[in-house]
Design a protein around this motif. Structure first.
Motif, PDB file in Angstrom:
ATOM      1  N   ILE A   1       0.861  -1.186   0.000  1.00 13.03           N
ATOM      2  CA  ILE A   1       0.000   0.000   0.000  1.00 13.03           C
ATOM      3  C   ILE A   1       0.902   1.243   0.000  1.00 13.03           C
ATOM      4  O   ILE A   1       0.637   2.225  -0.676  1.00 13.03           O
TER       5      ILE A   1
ATOM      6  N   TYR B   1       1.153   4.949  -2.342  1.00 14.44           N
ATOM      7  CA  TYR B   1       0.975   6.313  -1.800  1.00 14.44           C
ATOM      8  C   TYR B   1       2.283   7.109  -1.749  1.00 14.44           C
ATOM      9  O   TYR B   1       2.285   8.257  -1.320  1.00 14.44           O
TER      10      TYR B   1
ATOM     11  N   THR C   1      -4.093   6.274   5.488  1.00 21.61           N
ATOM     12  CA  THR C   1      -4.818   5.318   4.647  1.00 21.61           C
ATOM     13  C   THR C   1      -5.678   4.421   5.541  1.00 21.61           C
ATOM     14  O   THR C   1      -5.506   4.396   6.766  1.00 21.61           O
ATOM     15  N   ASN C   2      -6.602   3.691   4.911  1.00 28.29           N
ATOM     16  CA  ASN C   2      -7.351   2.685   5.671  1.00 28.29           C
ATOM     17  C   ASN C   2      -6.418   1.538   6.043  1.00 28.29           C
ATOM     18  O   ASN C   2      -5.361   1.377   5.443  1.00 28.29           O
TER      19      ASN C   2
ATOM     20  N   GLN D   1      -0.966  -0.145   7.181  1.00 32.23           N
ATOM     21  CA  GLN D   1      -1.590   1.185   7.223  1.00 32.23           C
ATOM     22  C   GLN D   1      -0.494   2.237   7.146  1.00 32.23           C
ATOM     23  O   GLN D   1       0.587   2.065   7.724  1.00 32.23           O
TER      24      GLN D   1
END
Ligand SMILES: [Zn+2]
Length: 266
Positions: free
Chosen positions: A212, A216, A226-227, A249
Motif C-alpha cells: 500500500i 501512496y 490510509t485505511n 496502514q
C-alpha cells in the motif's frame, strides 16, 4: 543499546517520576528546578542543535533552541528538554561531560545516525515522557492502528514517532514500522516479538512493489492516513510459516516528509 543499559535508564526515569511528578503530563521544568538546573530558551539558528547540556562556571546549563520549534510546551521542545535532562541525570553522561571525557555535544532530534550517547538520552526521554504504567493503561484493550498511535501522541503530548517507538518497546502488540521518503526506505524498526521473517525491502532501496505504501509514496502535497488494508504477507516478507495476510496502514505528514508504514499480523 544493551538491555542492561535500557533497564538502568528506565529505572532512573521511573525514580525521577516517582520523586517529582506522579500524575498528569510530566512536568519537566519541575524536574529541572528540583535539580537546580537552569534551562535557557534562546535563538541559536535553525541549522544548528535542538538542545545542549553544557558545564561552565562549575554549573550545568541546558540550552534549548527556539529556532527549531523547541518552545517550553511544544512536543519537540518537551522531547528536547527530556533528552537533555537524560544527559544530566544519567551518571555516565554527566560525569564524562563535567570532567571533559566527553565534549558538550549538540543534540539533534532525528531518526537517523544516532550514536549510543544520543540513543541513551532519547530512551530516557521516552521513558520519562511516556511513563510505563500510564502508557500501558492507555494502550490496554485498544484496537491497533495509526489512530491509536495518534491518540497516544496527543495524550502524552509527544510526536507520533515518539509514541510509536514507545509502543514498540512496551505496547500491547507486536508490529513493524517502516519510514520512507518518496518511495525509498529510510529506516525501520520492530517489536522484539515480531515474526522472525526475512524482509523484502532494504534501507536505501524502494518500498515493496505491491505494498500500500508504494501506491501512496508519491503523494507529498497533503497529510493523509490510509485505511487499514490486508496485503499478502509475501509483499513484505519471505514467508512460508506465518499467516498469509498482514495488515498495513500508512500515514504521511508534510512536516517531516516521512511516509510512516505500520505492518502487523492479525
Ligand atoms: Zn543528546
Amino acid at each position: 543499546m544493551k538491555n542492561h543499559r535500557k533497564k538502568k535508564i528506565s529505572f532512573l526515569a521511573n525514580f525521577v517520576l516517582d520523586e517529582i511528578c506522579q500524575n498528569g503530563l510530566v512536568d519537566l521544568h519541575a524536574i529541572a528546578n528540583y535539580e537546580e538546573l537552569p534551562v535557557h530558551y534562546d535563538h541559536y539558528e535553525s541549522n544548528t542543535f535542538d538542545g545542549m547540556l553544557v558545564y561552565y562556571n562549575s554549573k550545568f546549563h541546558i540550552h534549548i533552541n527556539l529556532d527549531k520549534g523547541n518552545t517550553s510546551n511544544s512536543r519537540r521542545g518537551r522531547f528536547t528538554l527530556a533528552h537533555e535532562l537524560g544527559h544530566y541525570l544519567i551518571d555516565e553522561h554527566r560525569i564524562a561531560l563535567k570532567y571533559g571525557f566527553m565534549s558538550a555535544h549538540q543534540s539533534k532530534n532525528s531518526l537517523l545516525n544516532k550514536d549510543l550517547i544520543e540513543q541513551e538520552a532519547d530512551y530516557f526521554a521516552s521513558c520519562l515522557l511516556l511513563p510505563e504504567k500510564q502508557f500501558r493503561l492507555a494502550c490496554a484493550k485498544k484496537q491497533f492502528s495509526i489512530d491509536l498511535m495518534i491518540n497516544l501522541s496527543d495524550q502524552f503530548h509527544v510526536s507520533l514517532m515518539a509514541a510509536i517507538l514507545r509502543f514498540i518497546e512496551i505496547g500491547s502488540r507486536e508490529f513493524m514500522i517502516v519510514a520512507s521518503k518518496r518511495g525509498i526506505v529510510q529506516w525501520f524498526s520492530k517489536s522484539t516479538d515480531f515474526a522472525k521473517l526475512k524482509f523484502r525491502f532494504n534501507v536505501g532501496y524502494s518500498l515493496p512493489n505491491d505494498s500500500i505504501s508504494c501506491k501512496y509514496a508519491c503523494i507529498v502535497n497533503r497529510d493523509f492516513t490510509t485505511n487499514i488494508e490486508e496485503v499478502d504477507t509475501d509483499t513484505w516478507f519471505y514467508n512460508s510459516y506465518y499467516p498469509l495476510f498482514v495488515y498495513e496502514q500508512c500515514y504521511y505528514s508534510q512536516i517531516n516528509g516521512y511516509l510512516i508504514t505500520l505492518v502487523w499480523f492479525s
